[in-house]
Design a protein around this motif. Sequence first.
Motif, PDB file in Angstrom:
ATOM      1  N   TYR A  65      40.035 113.030  13.811  1.00 10.19           N
ATOM      2  CA  TYR A  65      39.643 112.887  15.142  1.00 10.19           C
ATOM      3  C   TYR A  65      38.285 113.180  15.094  1.00 10.19           C
ATOM      4  N   ILE A  66      37.629 114.195  14.263  1.00 13.77           N
ATOM      5  CA  ILE A  66      36.377 114.341  13.938  1.00 13.77           C
ATOM      6  C   ILE A  66      35.811 113.596  12.619  1.00 13.77           C
ATOM      7  N   GLN A 101      34.975 125.575  13.005  1.00 13.97           N
ATOM      8  CA  GLN A 101      35.856 125.133  13.947  1.00 13.97           C
ATOM      9  C   GLN A 101      36.511 126.313  14.808  1.00 13.97           C
ATOM     10  N   SER A 102      37.711 126.194  15.065  1.00 11.66           N
ATOM     11  CA  SER A 102      38.220 127.076  16.100  1.00 11.66           C
ATOM     12  C   SER A 102      38.129 128.295  15.727  1.00 11.66           C
ATOM     13  N   LYS A 105      36.217 130.595  17.776  1.00 11.36           N
ATOM     14  CA  LYS A 105      36.470 131.142  19.291  1.00 11.36           C
ATOM     15  C   LYS A 105      36.705 132.547  19.602  1.00 11.36           C
ATOM     16  N   PHE A 134      46.366 122.360  21.163  1.00 15.39           N
ATOM     17  CA  PHE A 134      44.953 123.112  21.597  1.00 15.39           C
ATOM     18  C   PHE A 134      43.897 122.483  22.219  1.00 15.39           C
ATOM     19  N   ASN A 153      41.014 125.037  23.298  1.00 15.01           N
ATOM     20  CA  ASN A 153      39.772 124.535  23.864  1.00 15.01           C
ATOM     21  C   ASN A 153      39.320 124.717  24.782  1.00 15.01           C
ATOM     22  N   GLU A 196      30.962 115.361  15.664  1.00 12.36           N
ATOM     23  CA  GLU A 196      31.759 115.933  16.848  1.00 12.36           C
ATOM     24  C   GLU A 196      31.196 115.534  18.070  1.00 12.36           C
ATOM     25  N   ASN A 203      37.118 116.911  24.881  1.00 15.06           N
ATOM     26  CA  ASN A 203      36.692 118.257  25.580  1.00 15.06           C
ATOM     27  C   ASN A 203      35.669 118.212  26.783  1.00 15.06           C
ATOM     28  N   TYR A 227      29.706 124.877  22.664  1.00 12.89           N
ATOM     29  CA  TYR A 227      30.944 125.008  21.906  1.00 12.89           C
ATOM     30  C   TYR A 227      31.021 124.166  20.609  1.00 12.89           C
ATOM     31  N   CYS A 231      31.503 125.373  16.722  1.00 11.63           N
ATOM     32  CA  CYS A 231      32.409 124.966  15.789  1.00 11.63           C
ATOM     33  C   CYS A 231      31.760 124.284  14.429  1.00 11.63           C
ATOM     34  N   TYR A 279      47.673 128.075  17.835  1.00  9.77           N
ATOM     35  CA  TYR A 279      48.211 127.204  19.155  1.00  9.77           C
ATOM     36  C   TYR A 279      49.681 127.392  19.320  1.00  9.77           C
ATOM     37  N   GLY A 296      41.518 126.737  12.072  1.00 14.37           N
ATOM     38  CA  GLY A 296      40.631 125.913  12.380  1.00 14.37           C
ATOM     39  C   GLY A 296      40.677 124.345  12.028  1.00 14.37           C
ATOM     40  N   VAL A 297      40.540 123.280  12.436  1.00 10.28           N
ATOM     41  CA  VAL A 297      40.797 122.047  12.058  1.00 10.28           C
ATOM     42  C   VAL A 297      40.108 121.618  10.905  1.00 10.28           C
TER      43      VAL A 297
HETATM   44  N1  GLN Z   1      35.984 121.466  17.326  1.00  5.96           N
HETATM   45  C1  GLN Z   1      37.314 121.459  17.537  1.00  5.96           C
HETATM   46  C2  GLN Z   1      37.625 120.538  18.792  1.00  5.96           C
HETATM   47  O1  GLN Z   1      36.853 121.019  19.690  1.00  5.96           O
HETATM   48  C3  GLN Z   1      38.034 122.359  17.315  1.00  5.96           C
HETATM   49  C4  GLN Z   1      39.360 122.452  17.233  1.00  5.96           C
HETATM   50  C5  GLN Z   1      40.155 123.145  16.369  1.00  5.96           C
HETATM   51  O2  GLN Z   1      39.842 123.697  15.218  1.00  5.96           O
HETATM   52  N2  GLN Z   1      41.578 123.217  16.238  1.00  5.96           N
HETATM   53  O3  GLN Z   1      38.390 119.912  18.858  1.00  5.96           O
END
Ligand code: GLN
Length: 351
Positions: A65-66, A101-102, A105, A134, A153, A196, A203, A227, A231, A279, A296-297
């Motif tokens: 999705y990214i 990525q996540s 956070k 997430f 998120n 992204e 988001n 954010y 990531c 998650y 992280g994704v």
């Molecule tokens: N940047 C990604 C997002 O906002 C981070 C999600 C992830 O790593 N789970 O979807």
Amino acid sequence: MNPKRIRITMLVVVLSIVTVIVPATVSAQSGRNSPVAPKRDIVIAAVQEAYNKFKNDNSGKNADYIPYLAHVDSKLFGIAIVTTDNQSVTLGDVNYSFSIQSISKVFTQALAMEEIGPDQFFDKIGSEPTGRAFNSPIAVVDMNTHTANPLVNAGAIASASLISGTPDEKWNKILDFYSKAAGEKLSLIDEVYQSEAATNTGNKALSMLLAKYDRIYSDPFPAVDVYTKQCSVGVNALQLARMGATLANNGLNPATGEQVIKSEDIPHILSSMMMAGLYDGSGGWAWHVGLPAKSGVGGGILAVVPGKGAIAVFAPPLDEAGNSVKAQKVIEYVTNKLNYNLFSPASVGWK
Ligand code: GLN
């Protein structure tokens, strides 16, 4: 001796004691390790076994999705352990820089807590698991706090909004803070950010929902932008493991000797990771592994073993919840071998 000479002599004595003691204290602190931590050769063996056992495991699928992430080589695989006495054990693709990525956070949570303290942070964000994906908007609507926790998120965008300053100042502070935790200068992977930023409507929607409930603390879209940048920070497995070792070492980076995170914040940060770091896979993770961790994704997972060290594994293919399949398997294997599971009395030396 006249009083002036006595004062000078005392000053010289005090200064020479300080110069001897200070470096010794720093290295003693940065070189601490739990008395029941496994010995280095046992750690090396466990990492080697895990690498061999899982290197040909092809299950899971890169995030797509990214768009950038869909094109990362799915075969990349690296394992790094950094201990609280600053020893490192690495294997595989540990120099490849992937997007954090996540996992970011966790460190934005830490920075926000530095600024406003744990109580205010808990009031403004919370720490309840959602049991949902997430990026779930339903969780924002359903949960009492709406933000839920800093590691989904919505809660992460709200955490980024809490950092003081203009969006540029926030971003610079965040990058600087992550770099201190890693013990090296980190930077943005611009292609990830562009990829992204061009596709993050979900988001943005979360940020507007948070605004509806008064649970975002700056303008929503600039918070999403900060954010998205956080990531897109590039890390390799070794840098990530060092960031984790800083958490394991009570906030003191074992490589640089710098106190990056206040020690009183560490148990709160690790508890958030335990409850929500993977998650809707967090319950299963606690059941099987019993370590605070964050995925992280981009394919990274960081697990923290308080007082001992941290494991970072990078392997892009993910499961349904968005957690790296190989990284979960490796960390579970290594944890069992090294008695890292915090819920097992073996972790404190009971056999
Ligand atoms: N940047 C990604 C997002 O906002 C981070 C999600 C992830 O790593 N789970 O979807």
